[in-house]
Each structure stands twice: as C-alpha cells, then as structure tokens.
Write an enzyme that holds these catalytic residues in place. Structure first.
Site, PDB file in Angstrom:
ATOM      1  N   HIS A   1      50.642  35.668  46.155  1.00 28.53           N
ATOM      2  CA  HIS A   1      49.607  35.308  47.040  1.00 28.53           C
ATOM      3  C   HIS A   1      48.732  34.103  46.403  1.00 28.53           C
ATOM      4  CE1 HIS A   1      47.760  37.084  43.273  1.00 28.53           C
ATOM      5  NE2 HIS A   1      48.188  38.328  43.531  1.00 28.53           N
TER       6      HIS A   1
HETATM    7  P1  TYD Z   1      48.039  43.144  43.468  1.00 30.22           P
HETATM    8  O1  TYD Z   1      46.987  41.972  43.852  1.00 30.22           O
HETATM    9  O2  TYD Z   1      48.995  43.555  44.539  1.00 30.22           O
HETATM   10  O3  TYD Z   1      48.662  42.611  42.108  1.00 30.22           O
HETATM   11  P2  TYD Z   1      49.690  41.681  41.704  1.00 30.22           P
HETATM   12  O4  TYD Z   1      49.178  40.497  42.339  1.00 30.22           O
HETATM   13  O5  TYD Z   1      49.513  41.738  40.211  1.00 30.22           O
HETATM   14  O6  TYD Z   1      51.051  42.212  41.793  1.00 30.22           O
HETATM   15  O7  TYD Z   1      47.175  44.451  43.188  1.00 30.22           O
HETATM   16  C1  TYD Z   1      47.703  45.735  43.137  1.00 30.22           C
HETATM   17  C2  TYD Z   1      46.679  46.703  43.565  1.00 30.22           C
HETATM   18  O8  TYD Z   1      45.407  46.632  42.525  1.00 30.22           O
HETATM   19  C3  TYD Z   1      45.703  46.310  44.628  1.00 30.22           C
HETATM   20  O9  TYD Z   1      45.347  47.627  45.411  1.00 30.22           O
HETATM   21  C4  TYD Z   1      44.622  45.643  44.497  1.00 30.22           C
HETATM   22  C5  TYD Z   1      44.142  46.385  43.133  1.00 30.22           C
HETATM   23  N1  TYD Z   1      43.536  45.465  41.967  1.00 30.22           N
HETATM   24  C6  TYD Z   1      42.187  45.514  41.702  1.00 30.22           C
HETATM   25  O10 TYD Z   1      41.380  46.364  42.392  1.00 30.22           O
HETATM   26  N2  TYD Z   1      41.773  44.771  40.899  1.00 30.22           N
HETATM   27  C7  TYD Z   1      42.352  43.586  40.225  1.00 30.22           C
HETATM   28  O11 TYD Z   1      41.604  43.044  39.663  1.00 30.22           O
HETATM   29  C8  TYD Z   1      43.662  43.361  40.585  1.00 30.22           C
HETATM   30  C9  TYD Z   1      44.398  42.346  40.038  1.00 30.22           C
HETATM   31  C10 TYD Z   1      44.288  44.272  41.547  1.00 30.22           C
END
Ligand code: TYD
Length: 140
Positions: A54
C-alpha cells in the site's frame, strides 16, 4: 521527485555499555524528520508472507528491524529499490506516497514501525493501479 529523495537510511545513536545496548530514536527532526504519533510492530510473519502493499497519502514511516531481518521494496511508480533491514541501529525512513512491500521476514524478525500520523484507513491506497493513476496525474 526521484526515489532517492523519498527514502533514507538513518543510523541511530547507541548508548551501549557493558550492560548491553540502548538505541535512541528521537522524533521531531532530531533523529527522524517527523513527530511520532503511532508505534506498531510486526513479528511472526512467515518468510513467504508479503505485507504492506500500500501507499499512504499523508503518513511518513520509520522502519527498524530491532531483531532479525526483512526486506522492504519501495516503488514510486517510476523506480523501485529493495532495502534489507538487518540492524537494530539502522532505520529506513519512508516519505508519504511511496508504495511499499515488506517481505522475507526471518523467524526472529521484529519490525518496529514509527508513524507520523494516527491510523486512518482512508489515507491508505491499497490498489496499485489507483496509486499509479494518482502519481501520473500529479506529474502531468
Ligand atoms: P495492514 O495495513 O494490513 O498491515 P501491514 O501493512 O503491516 O501488512 O493492517 C492489518 C490490520 O491492522 C488492518 O485491519 C488494519 C489494522 N491496523 C490498525 O488498526 N492500526 C494500525 O496502525 C495498523 C498499521 C493496522
């Protein structure tokens, strides 16, 4: 802006002594360019997992593998670079509007992430074609 201006490797001070290591990261332009609003960490990801995938409209990040190793692929729509994180004293600063993937996690990887903004799902771009459209629109 070239990709080289959108990320930076930063080495932090280590106040280690015979008792062990102590690494300090100060925000607000001292060690990293932003005020730290959020901290999260990623561990227990298998080596074949790809995380991230992302871009963030506003948020800047600082990534440190405080334990183990991982790789980060950064992509600005024109160029890409792969950075290996493998030292608790070394961080990777990422500006906003960069596409990023984190992968190749070692079993002992603990990836610490400092962020300049609170979590807001609306500022995440999770579709690569949409990301490219925004980038190319900006340029023209
Ligand atoms: P995600 O963005 O997929 O993590 P990464 O990019 O590290 O693989 O996030 C996974 C889940 O966690 C998603 O449901 C959103 C939640 N999340 C939060 O609530 N707060 C945060 O600061 C982050 C990074 C994720």
């Amino acid at each position: 802006m070239s990709l080289r201006e959108q990320y930076r490797i930063i080495k932090f001070a280590d106040f280690g002594d015979e008792r062990g290591n102590l690494v300090v990261i100060e925000g607000d332009g001292m060690d990293i360019p932003f005020d730290i609003k959020r901290v999260f960490y990623i561990y227990g990801s298998d080596s074949e997992v790809v995380r991230g995938s992302h871009a963030n409209i506003e948020t800047e990040f600082l990534l440190v593998n405080v334990s183990g190793t991982s790789k980060v692929r950064v992509d600005n729509g024109y160029e890409e670079e792969i950075i290996e994180l493998n030292k608790p004293r070394t961080g990777l600063y990422l500006s906003n509007m960069l596409w990023k993937d984190m992968y190749d996690f070692s079993p002992d990887s603990v990836l610490l992430v400092l962020a300049s903004r609170h979590y807001d799902p609306d500022e995440y771009i999770r579709d690569y074609d949409e990301y490219l459209n925004i980038i190319k629109r900006k340029k023209s």
